[in-house]
Design a protein around this motif. Structure first.
Motif, short mmCIF file in Angstrom:
data_model
loop_
_atom_site.label_atom_id
_atom_site.label_comp_id
_atom_site.label_asym_id
_atom_site.label_seq_id
_atom_site.Cartn_x
_atom_site.Cartn_y
_atom_site.Cartn_z
N GLY A 119 -2.71 -7.00 1.60
CA GLY A 119 -2.25 -7.43 0.29
C GLY A 119 -1.98 -6.28 -0.65
N VAL A 120 -2.83 -5.26 -0.62
CA VAL A 120 -2.61 -4.07 -1.46
C VAL A 120 -1.34 -3.34 -1.02
CG1 VAL A 120 -3.53 -1.79 -2.03
CG2 VAL A 120 -5.04 -3.78 -2.06
N LYS A 121 -1.14 -3.21 0.29
CA LYS A 121 0.07 -2.56 0.79
C LYS A 121 1.32 -3.32 0.38
CE LYS A 121 2.50 0.35 3.22
NZ LYS A 121 2.68 1.75 2.77
N THR A 298 -4.50 -11.43 -2.67
CA THR A 298 -4.58 -10.03 -3.12
C THR A 298 -3.23 -9.55 -3.61
OG1 THR A 298 -6.31 -9.62 -1.48
CG2 THR A 298 -5.22 -7.70 -2.43
N ARG A 299 -2.19 -9.88 -2.91
CA ARG A 299 -0.85 -9.44 -3.32
C ARG A 299 -0.48 -9.97 -4.70
NH1 ARG A 299 4.03 -11.71 -3.57
NH2 ARG A 299 5.88 -10.36 -3.34
N SER A 300 -0.67 -11.27 -4.92
CA SER A 300 -0.28 -11.86 -6.20
C SER A 300 -1.10 -11.30 -7.36
CB SER A 300 -0.43 -13.38 -6.14
OG SER A 300 -1.77 -13.75 -5.87
N ASN A 301 -2.40 -11.12 -7.16
CA ASN A 301 -3.25 -10.59 -8.23
C ASN A 301 -2.98 -9.10 -8.48
OD1 ASN A 301 -5.44 -12.65 -9.24
ND2 ASN A 301 -5.23 -12.99 -7.05
N MET A 302 -2.71 -8.36 -7.43
CA MET A 302 -2.41 -6.94 -7.59
C MET A 302 -1.08 -6.73 -8.31
SD MET A 302 -4.71 -4.75 -6.59
CE MET A 302 -3.76 -3.28 -6.23
N LEU A 303 -0.09 -7.58 -8.04
CA LEU A 303 1.19 -7.45 -8.73
C LEU A 303 1.02 -7.64 -10.24
CD1 LEU A 303 3.65 -9.31 -6.33
CD2 LEU A 303 3.49 -6.86 -6.77
#
Length: 411
Positions: A119-121, A298-303
């Motif tokens: 997700g971070v990547k 993780t992807r949505s929250n990191m964005l």
């Protein structure tokens, strides 16, 4: 609302929820059509045998008496007796629970590590080939049936490559890990010398506490002083009792039921390696399927977090990109991930039925399937109740941890 008030409120709200769950389970099991004793015997027993079974299980009593006895038994940790062999259900569940706990911990670790890293990547490579590939992979693994992925991994790694075992929890040619065994004493020590030794220890502890409080310039209110003295007295008595009891017990045996932990405490590298080998395929199967949820979350929250001002300020100060991503952005985006982690872990503790059945893993999920096949009415009820209490307890812990990490929750 302070943290203490929030904790008390959540605990008070959890208790009636657990009572409601227990009551619903009790009523649903009993209003279902069909006689459980008749289903168990499949009309192959006499009326006297079936009546005796109802008497042993307490099904011949009025419903409200059954409910009262059911609650009283739960308070004692008694989940009833199995219809198969009349053994205590609580013993059966507690013997199967360590296997499920070990699988749940390892699967959650795999899911969180794989999902968070991917997700971070994906968030770092927004709208690129990496991002689209990781999103597609997350959807694909989450949509893959667990039993299908498990059989594919068994076919590849167990049958074709012969690298890992296909099923089971431990090789039959080895004894199960016994944990840690300590020889504490040869004969029972005298209590009087221990008391004499602990008298100066108690006074020394009291002097240290008073010195620390004076250095902190704290006032000695009567209630506070009484609380400190009471705590010291209780702790002193407990330590003195333990110092007498453990040598008198001669042998101390510590066993968790987690084969990886027990093999390490036993000091057996061979058993530890075998435990990891048997645990690898089930945990990878379940962890990969669950990692799809963590990847998307993780992807949505990191964005969202990467667009905030404090991330821009951290980059402007010249910090390394890894420190900005993992030290600032991921730390602030981790609270929803923590919530999902708790929910998934609670679900796994309830028994990963498909995974345990596919890999013949002797946990709660497989235990429940076996009880259903045996038409063991009381064991099914006990297992469902245990699942409900476990899920409620884990959700309570996650709520409290969430409030501790995010003060906005308790405002």
């Amino acid at each position: 609302m302070g943290l203490r008030t929030y904790i008390i409120t959540r605990i008070l709200l959890t208790l009636p929820m657990i009572m409601l769950l227990l009551s619903i389970v009790f009523l649903i099991i009993r209003v279902m059509p069909g006689d459980p004793v008749l289903l168990h015997f499949e009309k192959k027993a006499s009326e006297e045998a079936m009546a005796e079974m109802r008497r042993i299980l307490g099904l011949d009593k009025p419903l409200y008496i059954q409910y009262f006895e059911y609650l009283v038994g739960l308070l004692r940790g008694d989940l009833g007796k199995s219809m198969q062999d009349f053994s205590p259900i609580s013993d059966q569940i507690f013997s199967a629970f360590p296997a499920t706990l070990e699988l749940a911990i390892s699967s959650t670790l795999v899911a969180v590590i794989v999902g968070v890293l991917l997700g971070v990547k994906a968030s770092q490579s927004y709208n690129s080939l990496w991002d689209h590939s990781i999103r597609t992979l997350g959807i694909a693994v989450y949509a893959t049936p667990i039993f299908f992925l498990g059989m594919v991994l068994q076919l590849v790694f167990a049958i074709n490559l012969r690298m890992l075992p296909a099923n089971g929890r431990f090789p039959p040619f080895l004894l199960e890990p016994n944990g840690l065994t300590l020889q504490l004493g040869i004969q029972t020590p005298d209590l009087v010398p221990i008391v004499l030794w602990f008298v100066p220890i108690g006074f020394a502890s009291l002097a240290i506490c008073i010195t620390v409080l004076k250095r902190k310039r704290l006032r000695f209110w009567p209630n506070g002083l009484i609380a400190v003295l009471s705590t010291l007295l209780v702790g002193w008595v407990i330590c003195m009792y333990l110092a007498w009891y453990f040598p008198s017990a001669r042998t101390l045996h510590i066993k968790t039921g987690l084969y990886t932990v027990d093999s390490l405490m036993e000091g057996s590298p061979l058993k530890f390696v075998e435990s990891i080998r048997y645990l690898f395929l089930p945990s990878i199967t379940l962890g990969l399927v669950l990692s799809g949820v963590f990847t998307r979350l993780t992807r949505s929250n990191m964005l969202e977090t990467l667009r905030l001002d404090f991330v821009t300020a951290a980059r402007a100060r010249g910090l390394k990109e890894g420190a900005v991503i993992y030290g600032y952005a991921l730390r602030n985006a981790f609270l929803p991930i923590l919530t999902m982690m708790g929910l998934q872990f609670a679900t796994l503790l309830g028994g990963a039925i498909l995974t345990e059945t596919t890999f013949s893993w002797p946990g709660l999920g497989r235990y429940l399937v076996d009880r259903i096949n045996f038409r063991d009415y009381t064991a099914i009820q006990g297992a469902v109740v245990y699942f409900a209490v476990i899920v409620a307890a884990v959700n309570l812990i996650i709520d409290l941890l969430y409030a501790f990490l995010d003060p906005r929750i308790r405002l």
